[in-house]
Write a protein that holds these residues in place. Structure first.
Motif, PDB file in Angstrom:
ATOM      1  N   PHE A  56      13.008 -19.552 -10.781  1.00  0.00           N
ATOM      2  CA  PHE A  56      12.111 -18.387 -10.741  1.00  0.00           C
ATOM      3  C   PHE A  56      11.007 -18.670 -11.775  1.00  0.00           C
ATOM      4  CE2 PHE A  56      11.023 -13.885 -11.561  1.00  0.00           C
ATOM      5  CZ  PHE A  56      11.044 -13.358 -10.282  1.00  0.00           C
ATOM      6  N   GLU A 101       9.860 -15.958 -19.667  1.00  0.00           N
ATOM      7  CA  GLU A 101       8.473 -15.769 -19.188  1.00  0.00           C
ATOM      8  C   GLU A 101       7.646 -17.018 -19.499  1.00  0.00           C
ATOM      9  OE1 GLU A 101       6.912 -13.462 -17.368  1.00  0.00           O
ATOM     10  OE2 GLU A 101       8.618 -12.167 -17.023  1.00  0.00           O
ATOM     11  N   ASN A 186      -0.536 -13.114 -14.912  1.00  0.00           N
ATOM     12  CA  ASN A 186       0.768 -13.734 -15.141  1.00  0.00           C
ATOM     13  C   ASN A 186       0.573 -15.151 -15.674  1.00  0.00           C
ATOM     14  OD1 ASN A 186       3.496 -13.402 -15.298  1.00  0.00           O
ATOM     15  ND2 ASN A 186       3.907 -13.431 -13.124  1.00  0.00           N
ATOM     16  N   TRP A 200      -0.418 -11.378 -10.672  1.00  0.00           N
ATOM     17  CA  TRP A 200       0.949 -11.184 -10.166  1.00  0.00           C
ATOM     18  C   TRP A 200       0.957 -10.563  -8.766  1.00  0.00           C
ATOM     19  CZ3 TRP A 200       4.742  -6.742 -11.334  1.00  0.00           C
ATOM     20  CH2 TRP A 200       6.034  -7.112 -10.950  1.00  0.00           C
ATOM     21  N   ASP A 235       9.101 -10.839  -4.468  1.00  0.00           N
ATOM     22  CA  ASP A 235       9.256 -11.436  -5.801  1.00  0.00           C
ATOM     23  C   ASP A 235       8.955 -12.934  -5.864  1.00  0.00           C
ATOM     24  OD1 ASP A 235       9.806  -9.299  -7.491  1.00  0.00           O
ATOM     25  OD2 ASP A 235      11.868  -9.188  -6.767  1.00  0.00           O
TER      26      ASP A 235
HETATM   27  N1  DDQ Z   1       6.898 -10.577 -14.633  1.00  0.00           N
HETATM   28  O1  DDQ Z   1       7.114 -11.870 -14.656  1.00  0.00           O
HETATM   29  C1  DDQ Z   1       5.827 -10.292 -13.701  1.00  0.00           C
HETATM   30  C2  DDQ Z   1       6.520 -10.129 -15.950  1.00  0.00           C
HETATM   31  C3  DDQ Z   1       8.142  -9.900 -14.287  1.00  0.00           C
HETATM   32  C4  DDQ Z   1       8.665 -10.299 -12.948  1.00  0.00           C
HETATM   33  C5  DDQ Z   1      10.005  -9.680 -12.661  1.00  0.00           C
HETATM   34  C6  DDQ Z   1      10.252  -9.543 -11.208  1.00  0.00           C
HETATM   35  C7  DDQ Z   1      11.697  -9.595 -10.848  1.00  0.00           C
HETATM   36  C8  DDQ Z   1      12.403  -8.316 -11.090  1.00  0.00           C
HETATM   37  C9  DDQ Z   1      13.875  -8.516 -11.061  1.00  0.00           C
HETATM   38  C10 DDQ Z   1      14.544  -7.682 -12.142  1.00  0.00           C
HETATM   39  C11 DDQ Z   1      15.950  -8.122 -12.351  1.00  0.00           C
HETATM   40  C12 DDQ Z   1      16.404  -7.760 -13.745  1.00  0.00           C
END
Ligand code: DDQ
Length: 269
Positions: A56, A101, A186, A200, A235
């Protein structure tokens, strides 16, 4: 062809949260700024490389031909990855409370962020041995550096500048496109004096002048990963820009994408 209408379409295409109307009263037509002529670039794929489809991707750089990547979700990690076949050469997992991150490498040190913990990590770039941790206010999204300052995004339209030695904030700039704030910046990369940022959940990378915060170009990467290869369209979005300054090669990937692409910009159109 005039860029104005193209950009207007692009602005409409950006989610409201990413290209929000500037606050305050709507300007009258006489005070409305002239339509922006921000160039919009396309792309062509130079080469496709395998990428761990369970990564991810939250941060990406290339150093001496090896990728260094940070991942989010559980378990979050920092890893060294062989470009040619995507093999993970080395991996360090974060404790489960951290959602990994952005990441950047400077003078042999890798800096990485966590999303909502306000904790940053410093690793040795050669073997990813943990060196130390640091604190920052607010969220951590993207991270890069300009040779002197770390540059951090936090989900707002701000880019913050941090001293790499103390990690203290030394300044910030607000990112705007045609006078409107561009939020949700992002993954970040420093390329030839500009900050490039994935917006994002969009197919766009914006090219930002770090002095003024103005977006000076938009890259439209629509269609880069074929739709049938996107597992989760919400996502698993474009995220990850790496610039090989020595060889002037540009790499991009996305969260859980099975491929990493070397691309070349086309246009502007
Ligand atoms: N971000 O990278 C844009 C700051 C956050 C992305 C998060 C997206 C996935 C959400 C899943 C949450 C599971 C705890």
């Amino acid at each position: 062809m005039r860029i104005g209408p193209v950009l207007a379409t692009l602005l409409l295409a950006l989610p409201a949260s990413a290209a929000a109307q500037a606050p305050g009263p709507a300007p009258s037509s006489s005070t409305q700024p002239a339509p922006s002529r921000v160039p919009v670039y396309g792309y062509e794929v130079v080469r496709t490389f395998p990428h761990d489809p369970t990564a991810f991707t939250q941060g990406l750089v290339i150093r001496d031909g090896v990728l260094i990547e940070s991942t989010g979700r559980n378990p979050s990690s920092v890893r060294r990855v062989r470009l040619e076949d995507g093999v993970v050469l080395q991996k360090r997992e974060l404790e489960p409370e951290f959602f990994g991150e952005g990441l950047t490498e400077k003078d042999g040190r890798v800096f990485s962020l966590s999303w909502i913990n306000g904790v940053g990590f410093i690793w040795n770039a050669d073997d990813l041995k943990p060196v130390s941790r640091f604190a920052y206010a607010g969220e951590g999204w993207g991270l890069t550096h300009d040779g002197t300052r770390l540059i951090l995004s936090d989900g707002s339209a701000a880019l913050r500048f941090l001293d790499p030695d103390t990690q203290a904030e030394t300044g910030r700039v607000s990112v705007t496109l045609n006078g409107r704030p561009v939020r949700q910046l992002n993954e970040l990369e420093w390329i030839d004096g500009e900050v490039w940022a994935n917006v994002w959940r969009t197919d766009y990378i914006v090219r930002i002048d770090p002095a003024s915060g103005r977006v000076v170009g938009v890259i439209d990467l629509s269609g880069l990963l074929p739709k049938d290869q996107v597992k989760d369209p919400v996502d698993d979005v474009l995220n990850g820009i790496a610039w090989d300054a020595q060889n002037r090669r540009l790499f991009v990937t996305g969260k859980n994408w099975p491929s990493l692409f070397e691309i070349r910009l086309t246009g502007p159109r």
